[in-house]
Design a protein around this motif. Structure first.
Motif, PDB file in Angstrom:
ATOM      1  N   LEU A   1      -7.974  -4.285  -5.042  1.00 45.64           N
ATOM      2  CA  LEU A   1      -8.927  -3.087  -5.097  1.00 45.64           C
ATOM      3  C   LEU A   1      -8.297  -1.941  -6.044  1.00 45.64           C
ATOM      4  CD1 LEU A   1      -9.148  -2.537  -1.419  1.00 45.64           C
ATOM      5  CD2 LEU A   1     -10.890  -4.023  -2.725  1.00 45.64           C
ATOM      6  N   THR A   2      -9.411  -1.382  -6.960  1.00 43.52           N
ATOM      7  CA  THR A   2      -8.994  -0.897  -7.864  1.00 43.52           C
ATOM      8  C   THR A   2      -9.508   0.639  -7.616  1.00 43.52           C
ATOM      9  OG1 THR A   2      -8.956  -2.196  -9.451  1.00 43.52           O
ATOM     10  CG2 THR A   2      -9.063   0.011 -10.448  1.00 43.52           C
ATOM     11  N   ASN A   3      -8.599   1.736  -7.451  1.00 38.83           N
ATOM     12  CA  ASN A   3      -8.807   3.095  -7.093  1.00 38.83           C
ATOM     13  C   ASN A   3      -8.723   4.031  -8.424  1.00 38.83           C
ATOM     14  OD1 ASN A   3      -8.583   5.892  -5.919  1.00 38.83           O
ATOM     15  ND2 ASN A   3      -9.625   4.844  -4.253  1.00 38.83           N
ATOM     16  N   THR A   4      -9.354   4.677  -8.769  1.00 38.32           N
ATOM     17  CA  THR A   4      -8.900   5.571  -9.978  1.00 38.32           C
ATOM     18  C   THR A   4      -7.921   6.469  -9.828  1.00 38.32           C
ATOM     19  OG1 THR A   4     -10.718   7.324  -9.501  1.00 38.32           O
ATOM     20  CG2 THR A   4     -11.226   5.510 -11.073  1.00 38.32           C
ATOM     21  N   SER A   5      -7.726   7.097  -8.650  1.00 36.74           N
ATOM     22  CA  SER A   5      -6.372   8.077  -8.101  1.00 36.74           C
ATOM     23  C   SER A   5      -5.198   7.480  -7.937  1.00 36.74           C
ATOM     24  CB  SER A   5      -7.092   8.859  -6.885  1.00 36.74           C
ATOM     25  OG  SER A   5      -7.336   8.263  -5.913  1.00 36.74           O
ATOM     26  N   VAL A   6      -5.436   6.323  -7.603  1.00 40.77           N
ATOM     27  CA  VAL A   6      -3.780   5.478  -7.104  1.00 40.77           C
ATOM     28  C   VAL A   6      -3.714   4.195  -7.993  1.00 40.77           C
ATOM     29  CG1 VAL A   6      -3.721   6.648  -4.920  1.00 40.77           C
ATOM     30  CG2 VAL A   6      -4.815   4.272  -5.096  1.00 40.77           C
ATOM     31  N   GLY A   7      -4.477   3.721  -8.480  1.00 36.87           N
ATOM     32  CA  GLY A   7      -4.402   2.377  -9.649  1.00 36.87           C
ATOM     33  C   GLY A   7      -4.993   1.217  -8.624  1.00 36.87           C
ATOM     34  N   THR A   8      -4.120   0.399  -8.825  1.00 32.51           N
ATOM     35  CA  THR A   8      -4.507  -1.146  -8.087  1.00 32.51           C
ATOM     36  C   THR A   8      -3.904  -1.058  -6.844  1.00 32.51           C
ATOM     37  OG1 THR A   8      -4.679  -2.284 -10.364  1.00 32.51           O
ATOM     38  CG2 THR A   8      -4.649  -3.630  -8.175  1.00 32.51           C
ATOM     39  N   LEU A   9      -4.539  -1.598  -5.604  1.00 29.28           N
ATOM     40  CA  LEU A   9      -4.057  -1.672  -4.335  1.00 29.28           C
ATOM     41  C   LEU A   9      -4.374  -3.089  -3.970  1.00 29.28           C
ATOM     42  CD1 LEU A   9      -5.829   1.288  -2.937  1.00 29.28           C
ATOM     43  CD2 LEU A   9      -3.487   1.198  -3.677  1.00 29.28           C
ATOM     44  N   GLN A  10      -3.598  -3.592  -3.169  1.00 27.06           N
ATOM     45  CA  GLN A  10      -3.735  -5.074  -2.350  1.00 27.06           C
ATOM     46  C   GLN A  10      -4.208  -4.715  -1.112  1.00 27.06           C
ATOM     47  OE1 GLN A  10      -0.348  -7.548  -3.415  1.00 27.06           O
ATOM     48  NE2 GLN A  10      -1.559  -8.589  -4.960  1.00 27.06           N
ATOM     49  N   GLY A  11      -5.289  -5.478  -0.442  1.00 25.51           N
ATOM     50  CA  GLY A  11      -5.332  -5.396   1.149  1.00 25.51           C
ATOM     51  C   GLY A  11      -5.697  -6.668   1.484  1.00 25.51           C
TER      52      GLY A  11
END
Length: 120
Positions: A74-84
Motif C-alpha cells: 500500500l502506498t500512502n503519501t504521508s508514510v511511503g510504502t507499507l505492507q499489509g
C-alpha cells in the motif's frame, strides 16, 4: 494510517446514523463498518486502485483469499510504502453462524463469539 482511516469511517457513521436506536451501534462501529473501511483503504492505496463490486481490484479471488490470505503493498503519501497482510478467513474472526459446513474444520485458529450486540 489504516486505523486512522477506520476510525474516521466509523466516526462518520456515528454522526450520520440516528442516535436513538441502540441496535445501530453495531451498524455504525461493528465488524461490517470496520471491514468496509479497510477494503476502501486498500482500494485507495494499492495498485490497481479502485473497487469491483465493492471489492478492491488488487485483491485475489475470494476463495484464494479465504484459503491463503494475501500480502499487499500500500502506498500512502504521508508514510511511503507499507505492507499489509490480509489473513485467511480461518485465521481470525470466524463465526460458526456463517456456514454450518465450516463448524468443525480443524484448521480454524480463532472463533469469535459475537452475538449481535455489544451488551452482555
Amino acid at each position: 494510517p489504516l486505523f486512522l482511516h477506520v476510525f474516521d469511517h466509523c466516526w462518520r457513521n456515528v454522526e450520520a446514523a440516528p442516535q436513538s436506536d441502540e441496535k445501530l451501534v453495531v451498524v455504525r462501529t461493528g465488524p461490517h463498518a470496520f471491514t468496509r473501511a479497510v477494503l476502501d483503504y486498500i482500494a485507495e492505496h494499492a495498485e490497481p486502485k479502485g473497487l469491483v463490486d465493492g471489492y478492491p481490484k488488487v485483491m485475489v479471488e475470494r476463495d484464494q483469499l479465504a484459503d491463503f490470505g494475501q500480502l499487499l503493498q500500500l502506498t500512502n503519501t504521508s508514510v511511503g510504502t507499507l505492507q499489509g497482510m490480509i489473513l485467511p478467513y480461518r485465521a481470525f474472526g470466524f463465526h460458526i453462524g456463517h456456514s454450518p459446513s465450516l463448524r468443525h474444520r480443524l484448521d480454524h485458529l480463532v472463533e469469535h463469539m459475537f452475538r449481535g450486540t455489544w451488551h452482555s
